[in-house]
Design a protein around this motif. Structure first.
Motif, PDB file in Angstrom:
ATOM      1  N   HIS A  14       1.071  -1.124   0.038  1.00  0.00           N
ATOM      2  CA  HIS A  14      -0.048  -0.019   0.119  1.00  0.00           C
ATOM      3  C   HIS A  14       0.840   1.138   0.065  1.00  0.00           C
ATOM      4  O   HIS A  14       2.307   1.035   0.083  1.00  0.00           O
ATOM      5  N   VAL A  15       0.497   2.206  -0.049  1.00  0.00           N
ATOM      6  CA  VAL A  15       1.050   3.693  -0.110  1.00  0.00           C
ATOM      7  C   VAL A  15       2.038   3.540   1.160  1.00  0.00           C
ATOM      8  O   VAL A  15       1.434   3.503   2.434  1.00  0.00           O
ATOM      9  N   GLY A  16       3.310   3.857   1.074  1.00  0.00           N
ATOM     10  CA  GLY A  16       4.252   3.481   1.998  1.00  0.00           C
ATOM     11  C   GLY A  16       4.474   2.503   2.839  1.00  0.00           C
ATOM     12  O   GLY A  16       5.189   2.314   3.814  1.00  0.00           O
ATOM     13  N   GLY A  17       3.863   1.550   1.998  1.00  0.00           N
ATOM     14  CA  GLY A  17       3.991  -0.066   2.906  1.00  0.00           C
ATOM     15  C   GLY A  17       5.379  -0.717   2.411  1.00  0.00           C
ATOM     16  O   GLY A  17       6.220  -0.311   2.071  1.00  0.00           O
ATOM     17  N   THR A  18       5.088  -2.084   2.440  1.00  0.00           N
ATOM     18  CA  THR A  18       6.133  -3.130   2.247  1.00  0.00           C
ATOM     19  C   THR A  18       6.645  -2.982   0.847  1.00  0.00           C
ATOM     20  O   THR A  18       5.713  -3.216  -0.100  1.00  0.00           O
ATOM     21  N   LEU A  19       7.801  -3.123   0.569  1.00  0.00           N
ATOM     22  CA  LEU A  19       8.440  -2.895  -0.888  1.00  0.00           C
ATOM     23  C   LEU A  19       8.927  -4.152  -1.366  1.00  0.00           C
ATOM     24  O   LEU A  19       9.480  -5.037  -0.416  1.00  0.00           O
ATOM     25  N   GLY A  47       1.446  -9.198   1.616  1.00  0.00           N
ATOM     26  CA  GLY A  47       0.446  -8.586   0.748  1.00  0.00           C
ATOM     27  C   GLY A  47       0.841  -7.653  -0.378  1.00  0.00           C
ATOM     28  O   GLY A  47       0.088  -6.544  -0.469  1.00  0.00           O
ATOM     29  N   VAL A  48       2.085  -7.704  -0.830  1.00  0.00           N
ATOM     30  CA  VAL A  48       2.703  -6.789  -1.778  1.00  0.00           C
ATOM     31  C   VAL A  48       1.985  -7.373  -3.328  1.00  0.00           C
ATOM     32  O   VAL A  48       2.682  -8.244  -3.824  1.00  0.00           O
ATOM     33  N   ALA A  49       1.545  -6.580  -3.661  1.00  0.00           N
ATOM     34  CA  ALA A  49       0.768  -6.992  -5.046  1.00  0.00           C
ATOM     35  C   ALA A  49       0.445  -5.623  -6.102  1.00  0.00           C
ATOM     36  O   ALA A  49       0.074  -5.751  -7.047  1.00  0.00           O
ATOM     37  N   ARG A  50       0.896  -4.562  -5.492  1.00  0.00           N
ATOM     38  CA  ARG A  50       0.617  -3.290  -6.221  1.00  0.00           C
ATOM     39  C   ARG A  50       1.911  -2.675  -7.049  1.00  0.00           C
ATOM     40  O   ARG A  50       2.917  -2.519  -6.353  1.00  0.00           O
ATOM     41  N   LEU A  51       1.752  -2.830  -8.370  1.00  0.00           N
ATOM     42  CA  LEU A  51       2.986  -2.394  -9.109  1.00  0.00           C
ATOM     43  C   LEU A  51       3.016  -0.838  -9.226  1.00  0.00           C
ATOM     44  O   LEU A  51       2.243  -0.333  -9.545  1.00  0.00           O
ATOM     45  N   VAL A  52       4.122  -0.419  -8.500  1.00  0.00           N
ATOM     46  CA  VAL A  52       3.992   1.003  -8.659  1.00  0.00           C
ATOM     47  C   VAL A  52       5.319   1.763  -9.165  1.00  0.00           C
ATOM     48  O   VAL A  52       5.438   2.960  -9.173  1.00  0.00           O
ATOM     49  N   ASP A  85       7.644   9.560 -10.248  1.00  0.00           N
ATOM     50  CA  ASP A  85       6.914   9.246 -11.464  1.00  0.00           C
ATOM     51  C   ASP A  85       5.354   8.813 -10.997  1.00  0.00           C
ATOM     52  O   ASP A  85       4.312   8.760 -11.850  1.00  0.00           O
ATOM     53  N   ASN A  86       5.148   8.572  -9.442  1.00  0.00           N
ATOM     54  CA  ASN A  86       3.899   7.822  -9.444  1.00  0.00           C
ATOM     55  C   ASN A  86       3.623   8.283  -7.782  1.00  0.00           C
ATOM     56  O   ASN A  86       3.637   7.687  -6.952  1.00  0.00           O
ATOM     57  N   PRO A  87       3.425   9.763  -7.568  1.00  0.00           N
ATOM     58  CA  PRO A  87       3.279  10.156  -6.321  1.00  0.00           C
ATOM     59  C   PRO A  87       2.011   9.527  -5.491  1.00  0.00           C
ATOM     60  O   PRO A  87       2.416   9.746  -4.307  1.00  0.00           O
ATOM     61  N   ASN A  88       1.140   9.243  -6.150  1.00  0.00           N
ATOM     62  CA  ASN A  88       0.067   8.584  -5.461  1.00  0.00           C
ATOM     63  C   ASN A  88       0.043   7.080  -5.491  1.00  0.00           C
ATOM     64  O   ASN A  88      -0.908   6.333  -5.104  1.00  0.00           O
ATOM     65  N   TRP A  89       1.135   6.526  -5.508  1.00  0.00           N
ATOM     66  CA  TRP A  89       1.478   4.996  -5.616  1.00  0.00           C
ATOM     67  C   TRP A  89       0.238   4.305  -6.516  1.00  0.00           C
ATOM     68  O   TRP A  89      -0.242   3.256  -5.699  1.00  0.00           O
ATOM     69  N   ILE A  90      -0.285   4.878  -7.353  1.00  0.00           N
ATOM     70  CA  ILE A  90      -1.194   4.255  -8.448  1.00  0.00           C
ATOM     71  C   ILE A  90      -0.911   2.880  -8.729  1.00  0.00           C
ATOM     72  O   ILE A  90       0.359   2.613  -9.039  1.00  0.00           O
ATOM     73  N   ASP A  91      -1.754   1.476  -8.602  1.00  0.00           N
ATOM     74  CA  ASP A  91      -1.205   0.344  -9.383  1.00  0.00           C
ATOM     75  C   ASP A  91      -1.316   0.501 -10.740  1.00  0.00           C
ATOM     76  O   ASP A  91      -2.224   0.865 -11.329  1.00  0.00           O
ATOM     77  N   LEU A  92       0.056   0.254 -11.327  1.00  0.00           N
ATOM     78  CA  LEU A  92       0.307   0.484 -12.625  1.00  0.00           C
ATOM     79  C   LEU A  92      -0.257  -0.742 -13.526  1.00  0.00           C
ATOM     80  O   LEU A  92      -0.011  -0.788 -14.889  1.00  0.00           O
ATOM     81  N   TYR A  93      -0.373  -1.969 -12.822  1.00  0.00           N
ATOM     82  CA  TYR A  93      -0.785  -3.101 -13.521  1.00  0.00           C
ATOM     83  C   TYR A  93      -1.880  -3.155 -14.454  1.00  0.00           C
ATOM     84  O   TYR A  93      -1.904  -3.443 -15.586  1.00  0.00           O
ATOM     85  N   PRO A  94      -3.130  -2.557 -13.837  1.00  0.00           N
ATOM     86  CA  PRO A  94      -4.363  -2.546 -14.909  1.00  0.00           C
ATOM     87  C   PRO A  94      -3.983  -1.726 -16.265  1.00  0.00           C
ATOM     88  O   PRO A  94      -4.354  -2.071 -17.339  1.00  0.00           O
ATOM     89  N   GLN A  95      -3.152  -0.608 -16.142  1.00  0.00           N
ATOM     90  CA  GLN A  95      -2.650   0.062 -17.427  1.00  0.00           C
ATOM     91  C   GLN A  95      -1.809  -0.484 -18.413  1.00  0.00           C
ATOM     92  O   GLN A  95      -1.946  -0.769 -19.382  1.00  0.00           O
ATOM     93  N   ILE A  96      -0.949  -1.256 -17.861  1.00  0.00           N
ATOM     94  CA  ILE A  96       0.004  -2.101 -18.784  1.00  0.00           C
ATOM     95  C   ILE A  96      -0.577  -3.592 -19.278  1.00  0.00           C
ATOM     96  O   ILE A  96      -0.290  -3.788 -20.139  1.00  0.00           O
ATOM     97  N   ALA A  97      -1.414  -4.028 -18.430  1.00  0.00           N
ATOM     98  CA  ALA A  97      -2.069  -5.375 -18.735  1.00  0.00           C
ATOM     99  C   ALA A  97      -3.371  -4.998 -19.707  1.00  0.00           C
ATOM    100  O   ALA A  97      -3.923  -6.103 -19.985  1.00  0.00           O
ATOM    101  N   GLY A  98      -3.877  -3.812 -19.619  1.00  0.00           N
ATOM    102  CA  GLY A  98      -5.085  -3.584 -20.248  1.00  0.00           C
ATOM    103  C   GLY A  98      -6.427  -4.120 -19.581  1.00  0.00           C
ATOM    104  O   GLY A  98      -7.327  -4.573 -20.406  1.00  0.00           O
ATOM    105  N   VAL A  99      -6.478  -4.386 -18.363  1.00  0.00           N
ATOM    106  CA  VAL A  99      -7.495  -4.459 -17.662  1.00  0.00           C
ATOM    107  C   VAL A  99      -8.232  -3.673 -16.932  1.00  0.00           C
ATOM    108  O   VAL A  99      -7.823  -2.455 -16.738  1.00  0.00           O
TER     109      VAL A  99
END
Length: 99
Positions: A14-19, A47-52, A85-99
């Motif tokens: 999550h934002v500021g979480g485990t990397l 629970g590390v699954a957000r591509l940041v 490049d990602n100040p809000n820690w948006i999950d980039l996975y949906p963008q690159i995977a087209g989901v």
């Protein structure tokens, strides 16, 4: 994304979480594997699954070198890198995977 590309990526819980920092030749597949949490692993445990963040390389040697260097960085430097490049820690996975 090219078949001949290699990726260094950072996942976060999550934002500021485990990397988690990794390297792969198929970013979409690899992040999907982390997200599915099928096997017992660091990413499942924390629970590390957000591509940041990710970087693209043409040569695997350069990607591996970069991954090793990033893993040695101080946490604050990693956070600065993500937030550049990602100040809000948006999950980039949906963008690159087209989901």
């Amino acid at each position: 994304m090219s078949e001949r590309s290699f990726y260094v990526y950072i996942l976060a819980s999550h934002v500021g979480g485990t990397l988690y920092i990794g390297v792969t030749n198929d970013l979409i597949r690899r992040v999907a594997e982390h997200r599915s949490q099928m096997s017992d692993s660091f990413t499942k445990r924390y629970g590390v699954a957000r591509l940041v963040y990710f970087e693209v390389f043409e040569q695997i040697e350069h990607a591996i070198h970069r991954e090793k260097r990033l893993k040695k960085w101080q946490r604050a430097w990693k956070i600065t890198l993500i937030e550049k490049d990602n100040p809000n820690w948006i999950d980039l996975y949906p963008q690159i995977a087209g989901v």
